[in-house]
Design an enzyme around this catalytic site. Structure first.
Site, short mmCIF file in Angstrom:
data_model
loop_
_atom_site.label_atom_id
_atom_site.label_comp_id
_atom_site.label_asym_id
_atom_site.label_seq_id
_atom_site.Cartn_x
_atom_site.Cartn_y
_atom_site.Cartn_z
CG ASP A 14 3.99 -3.46 -9.05
OD1 ASP A 14 4.45 -3.09 -7.95
OD2 ASP A 14 2.76 -3.46 -9.31
N GLY A 45 2.54 2.47 -2.64
CA GLY A 45 2.52 3.17 -3.92
C GLY A 45 3.38 2.56 -5.00
CE LYS A 46 5.07 -3.05 -3.44
NZ LYS A 46 4.37 -2.64 -2.24
CB SER A 47 0.50 -1.02 -8.21
OG SER A 47 0.84 -2.27 -7.66
N GLY A 80 0.79 -1.23 0.00
CA GLY A 80 0.00 0.00 0.00
C GLY A 80 0.83 1.28 0.00
N1 LIG Z 1 1.95 8.97 -5.02
C1 LIG Z 1 0.64 8.69 -4.89
N2 LIG Z 1 -0.29 9.64 -5.12
C2 LIG Z 1 -1.60 9.36 -5.01
N3 LIG Z 1 -2.09 8.15 -4.64
C3 LIG Z 1 -1.21 7.18 -4.41
C4 LIG Z 1 0.19 7.38 -4.51
N4 LIG Z 1 0.80 6.23 -4.22
C5 LIG Z 1 -0.16 5.34 -3.94
N5 LIG Z 1 -1.38 5.90 -4.05
C6 LIG Z 1 -2.65 5.22 -3.80
O1 LIG Z 1 -2.49 4.39 -2.66
C7 LIG Z 1 -3.13 3.13 -2.86
C8 LIG Z 1 -2.13 1.98 -2.70
O2 LIG Z 1 -1.14 2.11 -3.69
P1 LIG Z 1 -0.57 0.89 -4.51
O3 LIG Z 1 -1.64 -0.08 -4.89
O4 LIG Z 1 0.25 1.47 -5.60
O5 LIG Z 1 0.35 0.23 -3.41
P2 LIG Z 1 1.35 -1.00 -3.57
O6 LIG Z 1 2.61 -0.57 -2.92
O7 LIG Z 1 1.43 -1.43 -4.97
O8 LIG Z 1 0.65 -2.07 -2.67
P3 LIG Z 1 0.68 -3.69 -2.74
O9 LIG Z 1 2.06 -4.09 -2.36
O10 LIG Z 1 -0.31 -4.10 -1.70
O11 LIG Z 1 0.30 -4.05 -4.11
C9 LIG Z 1 -3.76 3.17 -4.23
O12 LIG Z 1 -5.11 3.54 -4.10
C10 LIG Z 1 -3.00 4.28 -4.94
O13 LIG Z 1 -3.77 4.91 -5.94
#
Ligand SMILES: Nc1ncnc2c1ncn2[C@@H]1O[C@H](COP(=O)(O)OP(=O)(O)OP(=O)(O)O)[C@@H](O)[C@H]1O
Length: 483
Positions: free
Chosen positions: A252, A107-109, A105
């Site tokens: 990712d 912000g990687k994806s 969560g």
């Molecule tokens: N820089 C940012 N600006 C705005 N929203 C963000 C940002 N980074 C992440 N988010 C939001 O936060 C939420 C979680 O982000 P994301 O899915 O990218 O996390 P992740 O690191 O990929 O998590 P996981 O490991 O569980 O897949 C999403 O709703 C995303 O849109």
């Protein structure tokens, strides 16, 4: 040699953190990122002498926590800072890799893929690649071939995200090619002609990707995903054919997480264990490589035998070249700004700090045949210089035993012999080296190029000989006139 580039990106507070009335603990200034431990009172140190703030310096610190801040870094700015270099590397023939690491969560994806209307690095890099292809083909006679594949590593198994449902998609084998390194057997590869082809495949792959809701993220990626672009370019560089192949891995990773933070049980807990296995191995690989690089940088230190455990996880095995090998690599560490995630964030910052020390060895991936032609050309230039030098020496020595004509004849024989040796050695090697493979129409031009090179050298040789004889003639006439 090139260090792995490291960027840290902080996202805005999410709903959960706001509900918990979490405090903001991340500050960024230029390339520096500072984290504050609110448990330690201001002006004091912790029980064990720990400090309240810790500052790390990276290649980039991206502040994306507040869109209203003057320092806010948008998706476009991330692409301009990091992504354009990836596109450039591809056109230069280098391998490249971008991987996002961070807590679930964080912000990687979002950074790698993005949301609709707010696309991340992967779509922007693909778009950038095709817009440059269009630019180049308009002016040049270059030809391009772009192939993509998309896989996920879920519970230490490789799954093809782009294979039709009817065929085998799960549990593909990872093998190692002696020259090209680790690869996934039977992974489908898709030829793409433009950005919309890539977009279609990316969407299809993303639908297939394993996600689930966790306590930390509603759509949490439960697997590590690798989107690979194989980019081949064939063109003419100063009338010589030139072919480069570049592989770009855009990764990712699944979240680094602790079971207590995500509230995982059962299947999610097992996934967590496997995700962590790959990430723990990634950590060990990064540490081992960082040690190796530091040792190499200090000639006074006795070299240690450092074992890099690439094979301990599928992820690190597949990314072997990107970590300490032939690739220009970028790591983006994503973090939460909230105090409730202090421990995870600090560990991500430390991980990223370690990765800064990895030294890679990127090289231009050029076709072996084309390389041979380039070497051939350099050799011809060297021989031409030798020929010129040989002639000068002969002229300087002229009043001694041998007449000038004799010396010229000797030179002629010497250079001719050198040319014969050169072509005798090179031509069979050149022709046997699979030059007859039909590749981007290089066939005709390369063999033509060889004949062209040979005739250029022989013509040049004849011209020089003619010049020498003319000089000799005029000298003789002058001496005859004098007597
Ligand atoms: N820089 C940012 N600006 C705005 N929203 C963000 C940002 N980074 C992440 N988010 C939001 O936060 C939420 C979680 O982000 P994301 O899915 O990218 O996390 P992740 O690191 O990929 O998590 P996981 O490991 O569980 O897949 C999403 O709703 C995303 O849109």
């Amino acid at each position: 040699m090139a260090s792995v580039k490291v960027a840290v990106r902080v996202r805005p507070m999410n709903r959960r953190e706001k509900d918990l009335e979490a405090k903001f603990i991340i500050q960024m200034e230029k390339s520096k990122t500072t984290i504050t431990n609110l448990k330690i009172p201001e002006g004091g140190t912790g029980d064990s002498g720990r400090e309240r703030t810790k500052t790390f310096t990276y290649d980039f610190s991206f502040y994306s926590a507040d869109t209203k801040s003057p320092n806010y870094v948008s998706q476009e700015m991330v692409f301009k800072t990091l992504g354009t270099d990836v596109v450039k590397s591809a056109f230069e023939g280098y391998n490249a890799c971008v991987f996002a690491y961070g807590q679930t969560g964080s912000g990687k994806s979002y950074t790698m893929m993005g949301n609709s209307g707010d696309s991340g690095l992967i779509p922007r890099i693909c778009e950038g690649l095709f817009s440059q292809i269009n630019e180049t083909t308009r002016w040049d006679e270059a030809s391009f071939r772009t192939e993509v594949s998309y896989l996920e590593i879920y519970n230490e198994r490789v799954r093809d995200l782009l294979r039709r449902k009817s065929s085998k998609t799960f549990n593909l084998r990872v093998r190692e090619h002696p020259k090209e390194g680790p690869y996934v057997e039977d992974l489908s590869k898709h030829l793409v002609q433009n950005y919309s082809d890539v977009e279609e495949l990316m969407d299809a792959g993303n639908i297939n990707r394993t996600t689930a809701a966790t306590g930390m993220n509603d759509v949490s990626s439960r697997s590590h995903a690798i989107f690979t672009i194989k980019f081949t370019q064939a063109k003419f560089d100063s009338e010589m054919p030139c072919e480069t192949v570049s592989k770009i891995h855009l990764v990712d990773l699944a979240g680094s997480e602790r079971a207590d933070a995500t509230g995982a049980t059962g299947v999610r807990l097992k996934e967590g264990g496997n995700i962590n296995k790959s990430l723990v191995t990634l950590g060990s690989v990064i540490s081992a490589l960082a040690d190796l690089s530091q040792d190499a940088a200090n000639p006074l230190v006795k070299k240690k035998q450092v074992f890099v455990p690439y094979r301990d996880s599928v992820l690190t095995w597949l990314l072997k070249d990107s970590l300490g090998g032939n690739s220009k690599t970028i790591m983006i560490a994503t973090i939460s700004p909230a105090d409730v995630n202090y421990g995870e964030t600090l560990s991500t910052l430390r991980y990223a700090n370690r990765a800064k020390n990895i030294i890679n060895k990127p090289t231009i991936n050029e076709d072996a045949n084309v390389k041979l032609i380039r070497e051939l050309r350099a050799e011809i230039a060297r021989l031409k210089t030798l020929l010129a030098q040989g002639n000068q020496i002969a002229l300087l020595d002229s009043p001694t035993a041998l007449s000038m004509e004799e010396k010229l004849q000797q030179n002629e024989a010497r250079v001719k012999h050198q040319l014969y040796v050169f072509f005798d050695n090179t031509v069979p090697r050149y022709f046997s080296a699979t030059i007859f493979r039909i590749k981007f129409g290089v066939l005709n031009i390369t063999s033509k190029a060889l004949h062209y090179l040979a005739s250029v050298v022989l013509l040049e040789f004849e011209r020089q000989q003619r010049e020498e004889l003319e000089k000799l003639e005029s000298k003789r006439t002058f001496q005859l006139e004098k007597s």
